[in-house]
Each structure stands twice: as structure tokens, then as C-alpha cells.
Write an enzyme that holds these catalytic residues in place. Structure first.
Site, PDB file in Angstrom:
ATOM      1  CD1 TRP A  14      -2.645   1.816   0.539  1.00  0.00           C
ATOM      2  CD2 TRP A  14      -1.230   2.511   2.133  1.00  0.00           C
ATOM      3  NE1 TRP A  14      -2.950   3.124   0.844  1.00  0.00           N
ATOM      4  CE2 TRP A  14      -2.102   3.567   1.804  1.00  0.00           C
ATOM      5  CE3 TRP A  14      -0.245   2.714   3.108  1.00  0.00           C
ATOM      6  CZ2 TRP A  14      -2.025   4.819   2.427  1.00  0.00           C
ATOM      7  CZ3 TRP A  14      -0.168   3.961   3.724  1.00  0.00           C
ATOM      8  CH2 TRP A  14      -1.050   5.004   3.386  1.00  0.00           C
ATOM      9  CD  GLU A  33      -4.627  -1.232   2.402  1.00  0.00           C
ATOM     10  OE1 GLU A  33      -3.434  -1.393   2.719  1.00  0.00           O
ATOM     11  OE2 GLU A  33      -5.505  -0.850   3.201  1.00  0.00           O
ATOM     12  CE  LYS A  63      -6.222   6.289   2.429  1.00  0.00           C
ATOM     13  NZ  LYS A  63      -5.362   6.322   3.601  1.00  0.00           N
ATOM     14  CG  ASP A  80      -8.580  -0.446   4.898  1.00  0.00           C
ATOM     15  OD1 ASP A  80      -9.662   0.011   5.329  1.00  0.00           O
ATOM     16  OD2 ASP A  80      -7.498  -0.324   5.504  1.00  0.00           O
ATOM     17  CG  HIS A  98      -8.768   2.186   2.062  1.00  0.00           C
ATOM     18  ND1 HIS A  98      -7.517   1.713   1.769  1.00  0.00           N
ATOM     19  CD2 HIS A  98      -8.665   2.772   3.278  1.00  0.00           C
ATOM     20  CE1 HIS A  98      -6.698   1.981   2.771  1.00  0.00           C
ATOM     21  NE2 HIS A  98      -7.373   2.612   3.699  1.00  0.00           N
ATOM     22  CG  HIS A 102      -5.898  -3.856   5.772  1.00  0.00           C
ATOM     23  ND1 HIS A 102      -5.036  -2.845   5.475  1.00  0.00           N
ATOM     24  CD2 HIS A 102      -5.137  -4.957   6.016  1.00  0.00           C
ATOM     25  CE1 HIS A 102      -3.790  -3.317   5.518  1.00  0.00           C
ATOM     26  NE2 HIS A 102      -3.837  -4.591   5.834  1.00  0.00           N
ATOM     27  CG  ASP A 129      -9.123   5.132   5.759  1.00  0.00           C
ATOM     28  OD1 ASP A 129      -9.562   4.167   6.407  1.00  0.00           O
ATOM     29  OD2 ASP A 129      -7.967   5.180   5.296  1.00  0.00           O
ATOM     30  CG  ASP A 149      -7.677   3.477   9.837  1.00  0.00           C
ATOM     31  OD1 ASP A 149      -8.058   2.348   9.475  1.00  0.00           O
ATOM     32  OD2 ASP A 149      -7.013   4.222   9.097  1.00  0.00           O
ATOM     33  CG  ASP A 201      -5.148  -0.899   8.642  1.00  0.00           C
ATOM     34  OD1 ASP A 201      -4.510  -0.296   9.526  1.00  0.00           O
ATOM     35  OD2 ASP A 201      -5.165  -0.523   7.446  1.00  0.00           O
TER      36      ASP A 201
HETATM   37  C1  RNT Z   1      -3.842   3.254   4.984  1.00  0.00           C
HETATM   38  C2  RNT Z   1      -3.946   1.785   4.756  1.00  0.00           C
HETATM   39  C3  RNT Z   1      -2.788   0.982   5.248  1.00  0.00           C
HETATM   40  C4  RNT Z   1      -2.287   1.413   6.602  1.00  0.00           C
HETATM   41  C5  RNT Z   1      -1.308   0.465   7.242  1.00  0.00           C
HETATM   42  C6  RNT Z   1      -0.585   1.089   8.375  1.00  0.00           C
HETATM   43  O1  RNT Z   1      -4.968   3.931   4.658  1.00  0.00           O
HETATM   44  O2  RNT Z   1      -5.139   1.305   5.300  1.00  0.00           O
HETATM   45  O3  RNT Z   1      -3.130  -0.356   5.225  1.00  0.00           O
HETATM   46  O4  RNT Z   1      -3.337   1.608   7.496  1.00  0.00           O
HETATM   47  O5  RNT Z   1      -0.453  -0.022   6.287  1.00  0.00           O
HETATM   48 ZN    ZN Z   2      -5.406  -0.781   5.342  1.00  0.00          ZN
END
Ligand code: RNT
Ligand code: ZN
Length: 415
Positions: free
Chosen positions: A181, A222, A224, A256, A259, A283, A291, A293, A323
Site C-alpha cells: 500500500w 491494497e 484507497k 480495506d 477505503h 483490512h 477512513d 480507522d 487495521d
Molecule cells: C492506509 C492503509 C494501510 C495502513 C497500514 C498502516 O490507509 O489502510 O493499510 O493503514 O499499512
Molecule cells: Zn489498510
């Protein structure tokens, strides 16, 4: 009759074998991200977190050394039922005093302490090259930079990480999922969208030209939609990464769930990808408005994703990794709560009478399907969960906080 016995009978009347569900769940590995413990900083630099991602909050007790991070992770592990895998970022390399290797020069030996840690705990390891928080991110770009030297540096980083991933797999006996990523993108309307993507494609191809054993290393890409400071354009967009994985044998797509646009659901995308890919990766996070988290909770979309994996018979085809990173609350609690929530979601999915509900759909029994799907929501899952925690030797929901608080008072606050 105990609450568990009674709950088991109720599930049984729905055709659900809760013993089989708990047994199955206890053998499915879920990858635990090391980066919740120290706000995604790592040990190879003194700078801030960059790359379009951000942690917010300043809760006391953050782990600042490998020893502290491992100690906190151990505490978190003691609060989680189920099988765990360790998820590392390259920035968590551990150097000897006075030693340093830049990201393009990383070697397996810089992760030996992590291998020892994982092996002692019976865990496999997943890995992530770290394409952020580093001075060689030039104008916000790494693998898609127009500067050949910059790309070379990051390609070499990716190759080094493949070698380290293979080392992890060989040392632990468990395949290593290696996720690529980058936060590459532009803050404002670009003049060239395809150029960066063609460079990104070529760079990932060069990384994957590093020889590796496909049964041991599972590279993923990955996608985004946007990042902080890179709102207008992301090189590794959904279409880009999905197409890359689809056209490069052995490369997995990684979704993820933070994303995508807020009304897009990863739960719906899981079965779509499983129609085409032998294996996919996830993720698991909790996005609030963006996003963000947040810590994964037992909420509707989390449950729906778990349901899809289970009812597509995908537990062995979907690599599941957490994640998220919350610095505003006790980090050990955040770690364990997210893991427990995903375990709960999987347990709920495994305790759902999937075949019966599918049949109703196929017979167009939509009235009854709605009624039964709603009824299933209120089955006594809590009693199964408490029993699962007990059998796994971890605290149930009512005792969880006391453990967190004790560790906070005895260890975290004193740092
Ligand atoms: C970032 C991605 C990625 C990170 C990690 C730390 O938006 O989700 O996966 O969160 O690699
Ligand atoms: Zn991620």
C-alpha cells in the site's frame, strides 16, 4: 441448566451446532496489527506519521521501544480469544545499538526478534513494506514518482520485504501475506492520471520479479480512495489495484473497508471477488465519515462482512487482518476490543442458519426470510460468546475492563 446449555438448545432448534461453530472459530487465524500499540510510528525513524494517514489523540502510556510494544501486545493477546497472526510493518525493524539499515537495505536479521516473539506464541507473521514516514517520499510519491532514483529506492524496499516475508514463512511454517500500500497521490486536480499509474504498475511488477515461493509469500495490493492531503487523486485506486491483481498471477487484491465511498459496502464486494480470485485479503477497520480507522466494533457492517466470508465458505480463502489506530483511548484495550469484535462477528456468522436462509431466498420466500433474519439477530449469542471466552481462557465482557485498568495502573501510567 446453565445459560450456555439453554442457548445451545435454542440454536439447535434453528439447526445451528454451536460447538462446531466455536471449534471452527478457534482455528481461524486473524492478523493482529502491531501498529495500534504505538500510533503507527515504528522504530526506524524519529519523524511524524505521513502518507495521508493520521492518528488522533494523546492517551498516556504509548509503547516507545520494541520491548514495550511486545509487552503491551502480550497483554492484549491475553484478552483475546481465538487464533492470532502477527502483522508487522517494515518500519518496526529492530536494530542492534548503533546499527541502522535504510528501508532498501533491510534484511531478515532485523526482524529476528519478531520471529522469536511470534514463534514462542505459535503465531505466523504477515508483513507490510512501509512506503510512508520516510524522507524518500518525494512530493508525496514513492513507487509512482516521476523520479527514477526515488522509484528505485522504493522498489528495492519492496524486494527486500519479499525476502523478509519468505524468511517469516520459513521460520514460522505459516504463509506470509505481504501487502503493498502506498499513499501516493495528489492534493489537487492532476494534469496526468495515467502516467503515475503506469509507473506504479511497472514498480510493483519489478518488486514481484524478486523470486519467491508462491506457497509461502502472498503478495497483495491494497486500494484507497483518498488520503489526508491527497484528496484529489490516489494512484492505487480501486480499479487500478483490482485490475493489477486480476492480471498478475499470484497477486491478491486487498480491500480495506475504510477505503471506499461511504455507501459502498465491502461486505457486498467479498462474494464478488470470490467468484474470480482463489484468495483475497481484507483490512478490517471502522470508518466514521472517512477512513478514520476507529476501533472495530460489533456493528452491522462488521457483522455483514463476517457473514459473507462464512456463507461463501471463504474462511480459508480470505486473509483477515485488522487495521485501525486509535490514540485517544487505552491502546491495549483498543487492540483487544477490535480483535474481540471481529471474533464476535465471526462467531455470530458461524451461528447463523445460513443454508436455511439461502433456501428461503432461492424459493423467493422473502416475507419469511425477513422475519427469520430478524429473529436470528436476537438469538442468545452473548451466552455462546461468554462460553467461548471461558474455554479460550480469556475474560468475558464483564471482566474485560478490570484487566485493562489493572495493566494501565501498573504499567502504562508509569511510563
Ligand atoms: C492506509 C492503509 C494501510 C495502513 C497500514 C498502516 O490507509 O489502510 O493499510 O493503514 O499499512
Ligand atoms: Zn489498510
Amino acid at each position: 441448566m446453565t445459560r450456555f446449555d439453554s442457548a445451545k438448545e435454542i440454536y439447535n432448534s434453528w439447526g445451528v451446532d454451536v460447538e462446531a461453530a466455536m471449534e471452527k472459530l478457534s482455528g481461524i487465524p486473524v492478523s493482529l496489527h502491531c501498529w495500534q500499540g504505538d500510533d503507527v510510528i515504528g522504530f526506524d525513524h524519529d519523524g511524524p506519521l505521513t502518507g495521508g494517514i493520521q492518528t488522533t489523540g494523546n492517551y498516556p502510556g504509548k509503547a516507545k521501544t520494541p520491548e514495550q510494544l511486545m509487552q503491551d501486545m502480550d497483554q492484549a493477546l491475553s484478552l483475546m480469544p481465538g487464533k492470532k497472526k502477527l502483522n508487522l510493518h517494515a518500519s518496526y525493524a529492530i536494530f542492534e545499538p548503533g546499527e541502522f539499515a535504510d528501508r532498501d537495505r533491510l534484511e531478515p536479521k532485523h526482524f529476528k526478534k519478531w520471529v522469536d516473539f511470534a514463534r514462542e506464541r505459535g503465531m505466523g507473521i504477515d508483513f507490510n513494506p512501509t512506503f510512508f514516514s520516510h524522507p524518500k517520499m518525494k512530493d508525496g510519491l514513492t513507487l509512482s514518482s516521476p523520479d527514477r532514483e526515488i522509484r528505485e529506492f522504493w522498489i528495492n524496499h519492496g524486494k527486500a520485504c519479499i525476502r523478509i516475508s519468505q524468511y517469516f514463512a520459513e521460520e514460522t511454517g505459516v504463509p506470509c501475506v505481504m501487502n503493498i500500500w502506498t499513499g501516493d497521490g495528489f492534493k489537487d486536480v492532476p494534469a496526468d492520471r495515467m502516467g503515475p499509474r503506469m509507473r506504479y504498475k511497472d514498480s510493483i511488477e519489478q518488486i514481484l520479479s524478486q523470486p519467491f515461493d508462491r506457497s509461502k509469500v502472498k503478495p497483495c495490493v491494497e486500494s484507497k480512495v483518498f488520503g489526508i492531503g491527497v484528496e484529489a487523486f490516489t494512484t492505487g485506486s480501486a480499479e487500478f489495484t483490482l485490475s493489477f491483481a486480476a492480471t498478475h498471477e499470484g497477486c491478491l487484491p486487498l480491500m480495506d473497508n475504510g477505503h471506499y465511498h461511504p455507501t459502498e459496502m465491502v461486505s457486498d464486494k467479498i462474494p464478488a471477488l470470490l467468484c474470480f480470485f482463489p484468495e483475497i485479503a481484507l483490512h478490517i477497520t471502522r470508518p466514521i465519515r472517512w477512513d478514520s480507522d476507529h476501533v472495530v466494533l460489533f456493528d452491522d457492517e462488521t457483522r455483514e462482512m463476517a457473514k459473507e466470508i462464512v456463507r461463501c465458505d471463504g474462511l480459508e480463502r480470505v486473509y483477515m487482518a485488522l487495521d485501525y489506530f486509535d490514540a485517544s483511548i487505552n491502546r491495549v484495550s483498543a487492540w483487544a476490543m477490535g480483535f474481540r469484535s471481529w471474533q464476535k462477528a465471526l462467531l455470530a456468522a458461524l451461528c447463523t442458519p445460513g443454508e436455511r436462509l439461502k433456501r428461503l431466498q432461492d424459493e423467493a420466500g422473502f416475507t419469511r426470510l425477513m422475519v427469520e433474519q430478524e429473529a436470528v439477530k436476537l438469538l442468545p449469542l452473548g451466552d455462546i460468546w461468554e462460553e467461548y471466552c471461558k474455554r479460550q481462557g480469556v475474560p468475558g465482557d464483564r471482566d474485560f475492563y478490570a484487566e485493562v485498568k489493572k495493566y494501565e495502573d501498573e504499567v502504562l501510567i508509569k511510563r
